[in-house]
Design a protein around this motif. Structure first.
Motif, PDB file in Angstrom:
ATOM      1  N   SER A  61       0.861  -1.186   0.000  1.00 52.18           N
ATOM      2  CA  SER A  61       0.000   0.000   0.000  1.00 52.18           C
ATOM      3  C   SER A  61       0.901   1.242   0.000  1.00 52.18           C
ATOM      4  O   SER A  61       2.031   1.212   0.488  1.00 52.18           O
ATOM      5  N   PHE A  62       0.364   2.314  -0.558  1.00 50.93           N
ATOM      6  CA  PHE A  62       1.140   3.535  -0.735  1.00 50.93           C
ATOM      7  C   PHE A  62       0.381   4.708  -0.125  1.00 50.93           C
ATOM      8  O   PHE A  62      -0.842   4.807  -0.262  1.00 50.93           O
TER       9      PHE A  62
ATOM     10  N   THR B 138       2.555   7.559 -11.792  1.00 51.48           N
ATOM     11  CA  THR B 138       2.590   6.150 -11.392  1.00 51.48           C
ATOM     12  C   THR B 138       3.915   5.810 -10.733  1.00 51.48           C
ATOM     13  O   THR B 138       4.977   6.129 -11.252  1.00 51.48           O
ATOM     14  N   LEU B 139       3.813   5.140  -9.577  1.00 53.26           N
ATOM     15  CA  LEU B 139       4.991   4.630  -8.870  1.00 53.26           C
ATOM     16  C   LEU B 139       5.005   3.117  -9.035  1.00 53.26           C
ATOM     17  O   LEU B 139       4.002   2.453  -8.793  1.00 53.26           O
ATOM     18  N   ASN B 140       6.132   2.568  -9.496  1.00 51.94           N
ATOM     19  CA  ASN B 140       6.281   1.121  -9.687  1.00 51.94           C
ATOM     20  C   ASN B 140       7.370   0.584  -8.772  1.00 51.94           C
ATOM     21  O   ASN B 140       8.403   1.219  -8.592  1.00 51.94           O
TER      22      ASN B 140
ATOM     23  N   VAL C 101       6.400  -5.555  -9.589  1.00 57.94           N
ATOM     24  CA  VAL C 101       5.765  -6.309  -8.516  1.00 57.94           C
ATOM     25  C   VAL C 101       4.507  -5.574  -8.022  1.00 57.94           C
ATOM     26  O   VAL C 101       3.494  -6.189  -7.733  1.00 57.94           O
ATOM     27  N   ALA C 102       4.585  -4.259  -7.935  1.00 61.71           N
ATOM     28  CA  ALA C 102       3.441  -3.473  -7.489  1.00 61.71           C
ATOM     29  C   ALA C 102       3.448  -2.143  -8.233  1.00 61.71           C
ATOM     30  O   ALA C 102       4.509  -1.615  -8.586  1.00 61.71           O
ATOM     31  N   SER C 103       2.274  -1.622  -8.453  1.00 61.42           N
ATOM     32  CA  SER C 103       2.130  -0.352  -9.142  1.00 61.42           C
ATOM     33  C   SER C 103       1.052   0.464  -8.446  1.00 61.42           C
ATOM     34  O   SER C 103       0.037  -0.075  -7.995  1.00 61.42           O
ATOM     35  N   TRP C 104       1.278   1.785  -8.340  1.00 60.49           N
ATOM     36  CA  TRP C 104       0.325   2.671  -7.700  1.00 60.49           C
ATOM     37  C   TRP C 104       0.210   3.930  -8.539  1.00 60.49           C
ATOM     38  O   TRP C 104       1.212   4.508  -8.942  1.00 60.49           O
TER      39      TRP C 104
END
Length: 138
Positions: A55-56, A121-123, A131-134
């Motif tokens: 989570s971000f 977008t933060l990856n 692995v995760a993207s926000w």
């Protein structure tokens, strides 16, 4: 018509048919196993990226903007994982790596040089896989 022909129990043909079916099945299985090793497909099966729930939380201050990355569950994220903002590592402040392995319950704070805009977008990338993207929604 002979009475003995009605009760003929000659089933010699069944055995060769079953034998042929078993030989074909064994050949197919051997071909699949040998093909997997020859083509190297067995090696790539174990080369998977971690599965994790991250989570971000974005905080924008006048002096400093930060994103907190919290590991909520799943596999550990190795310290070699990199963070990118809009596919740009340079946009992140002091570090582009998590610093150490990120396990369940851990939180890392990452500084950002500029304020985020809607759609940024933060990856989180391990190796060459995301692995995760926000995506920031404003």
């Amino acid at each position: 018509m002979k009475f003995n022909n009605l009760f003929n129990t000659d089933d010699r043909a069944v055995s060769p048919v079953i034998g042929v079916i078993l030989m074909v099945a064994i050949t197919v299985i051997l071909a699949a196993v040998i093909g997997t090793f020859v083509l190297g497909l067995g090696d790539s099966v174990s080369d998977t990226s971690p599965q994790a729930s991250l989570s971000f939380d974005y905080t924008a201050d006048a002096a400093d903007s930060t994103i907190e990355v919290t590991h909520s569950g799943g596999d550990a994220i190795p310290e070699s994982a990199t963070l990118t903002l809009n596919s740009d590592v340079a946009a992140l402040d002091t570090t582009d790596e998590l610093g150490s392995e990120l396990t369940v319950g851990d939180t890392r704070t990452v500084g950002i040089d500029a304020e985020l805009e809607t759609g940024d977008t933060l990856n989180v990338i391990v190796g060459d896989r995301i692995v995760a993207s926000w995506t920031y929604q404003g």
